[in-house]
Design a protein around this motif. Structure first.
Motif, mmCIF file in Angstrom:
data_model
loop_
_atom_site.group_PDB
_atom_site.id
_atom_site.type_symbol
_atom_site.label_atom_id
_atom_site.label_comp_id
_atom_site.label_asym_id
_atom_site.label_seq_id
_atom_site.Cartn_x
_atom_site.Cartn_y
_atom_site.Cartn_z
ATOM 1 N N THR A 25 0.660 -1.223 0.100
ATOM 2 C CA THR A 25 0.009 -0.208 -0.190
ATOM 3 C C THR A 25 0.820 1.061 0.034
ATOM 4 N N ASP A 69 -2.029 3.841 -0.411
ATOM 5 C CA ASP A 69 -3.329 3.472 -0.592
ATOM 6 C C ASP A 69 -4.198 3.247 0.594
ATOM 7 N N SER A 71 -7.450 2.640 0.708
ATOM 8 C CA SER A 71 -8.238 1.388 0.304
ATOM 9 C C SER A 71 -8.195 1.121 -1.176
ATOM 10 N N ASP A 73 -9.961 2.081 -3.518
ATOM 11 C CA ASP A 73 -10.317 3.156 -4.246
ATOM 12 C C ASP A 73 -9.836 4.538 -4.010
ATOM 13 N N SER A 112 -9.874 9.542 -5.473
ATOM 14 C CA SER A 112 -10.729 8.499 -4.719
ATOM 15 C C SER A 112 -12.020 8.419 -5.709
#
Length: 390
Positions: A25, A69, A71, A73, A112
């Motif tokens: 991430t 990241d 998530s 998205d 996002s």
């Protein structure tokens, strides 16, 4: 006039960029660029010297950044980068080369998507730090810096009524001194007429040293795209901007400007803390489109958008107000596109600046005796475009 200007630019560079994943991430980015820039303007026939201005410059630039990241998205990021820009109108004086404008850019943001990817939200904040940025108080950019102000530029009539072609304020027998200031110890033995003349001039500036300033801008941008249905799309964006000169001095070579505009001060004028030109504090844009399905005929897609700008100035000289002032305004556009079902041809009809609003885009008055010039944006414009694919 019977002349021409040729712009010649040669740019070469080697560069590389790498992204390294520290985890699933978290990533780091790094970039390097080495540029060779040769940019100049050539005037034919030359009016001054060889008629050529410009710069040759080579310097490396760097970039560092991180990405994380939140998530699947959503991602946050931050970056730092350097860059420079050469000036095709740069003119060296007595061997002094114009430095390129330099920039350090800082940025943080988020990208996002949510609601099953029907909404996209992007936001970023930035800070730009400029050094050696050329000062353009007037729209035309003329601050007359291609000459060095010297004592000889200040003639006078002495106590006997005899006209003298130049001044020797510090009595050193040299009429080519620059940056003369009243507090110099050489002025202790000045004659009364010289003291008076010096007081009227205050001090001489060499524009070469004051044409380069430091400049900062910061703000944020937010944009939202929403697709509520498969046929509709809405967009909205808003930007906030603060663009200010940290250090800026306007030293005029033409003494006549001081006579016509005494508020400018005989030694020039500072713009420290002043907002830059063409820098509205708030800008926004909104748009909407809908697709109509026409069966075997094709589709019809109308679009409407509007943009808003808060007030701003198009030149920095206060004596040019209100001509240099642009009030806040909204400008709207619309279009409709028919796409044939075969995808072989389409027809687009549009109208821009529906309200026929005239926004100020250009203002200049090169010197006190010049005729002012004002430019405005395009009027209401409409037309159609037929596209055919073969």
């Amino acid at each position: 006039n019977d002349g021409r200007n040729d712009l010649v630019q040669k740019n070469k560079a080697v560069y590389a960029n790498i992204t390294y994943p520290f985890s699933d991430t978290f990533r780091g980015t790094a970039g390097y660029r080495l540029s060779w820039d040769d940019s100049y303007m050539r005037e034919t026939p030359p009016k001054v010297g060889d008629g050529q201005t410009g710069q040759e410059y080579s310097e490396p630039d760097y970039k560092l950044g991180i990405e994380y990241d939140l998530s699947a998205d959503a991602m946050v990021y931050a970056s730092w980068a350097t860059s420079y820009r050469v000036n095709t109108m740069a003119d060296s004086v007595e061997g002094r080369e114009v430095p390129p404008e330099r920039l350090e850019a800082y940025q943080v943001g988020v990208k996002s998507r949510f609601l099953d990817s029907k909404v996209q939200l992007n936001a970023s904040a930035f800070f730009y730090d400029y050094q050696d940025k050329v000062i353009h108080p007037g729209q035309d950019g003329r601050i007359n810096t291609n000459e060095i102000v010297i004592e000889a530029d200040y003639p006078y009539t002495d106590a006997n009524g005899v006209y003298q072609a130049g001044s020797d304020f510090n009595n050193d027998g040299d009429f080519d001194d620059t940056n003369i200031t009243p507090d110099m110890p050489e002025f202790a033995d000045l004659e009364p007429w010289q003291t008076s003349e010096l007081a009227s001039v205050r001090f001489l500036h060499d524009p070469w040293e004051t044409q380069f300033g430091s400049f900062e801008s910061y703000g944020f941008d937010v944009s939202i795209d929403w697709v509520p249905t498969s046929k509709d799309r809405l967009g909205f964006s808003v930007s906030y901007l603060q663009a200010e000169w940290v250090s800026a001095m306007d030293s005029f070579y033409w003494k006549g400007y001081f006579i016509a505009n005494p508020e400018a001060g005989e030694e020039g004028r500072t713009y420290d803390g002043e907002t830059n030109t063409y820098s509205p504090e708030w800008s926004a844009r909104a748009s909407y489109q809908h697709r109509f399905d026409l069966g075997s005929l094709g589709t019809l897609v109308p679009v409407i958008d509007a943009q808003y700008s808060s007030e701003y100035f198009i030149s920095m000289r206060t004596e040019e107000n209100p001509w240099n002032y642009q009030e806040a305004y909204v400008m709207a556009n619309a279009s409709v596109t028919f796409n044939h079902a075969s995808d072989r041809w389409s027809l687009n009809a549009y109208v821009k600046n529906i309200d026929d609003y005239a926004a100020k885009t250009f203002w200049q008055k090169a010197n006190p005796g010049a005729t002012p010039e004002l430019g405005i944006s395009d009027p209401r414009t409409y037309g159609a475009v037929l596209s055919v694919k073969f």
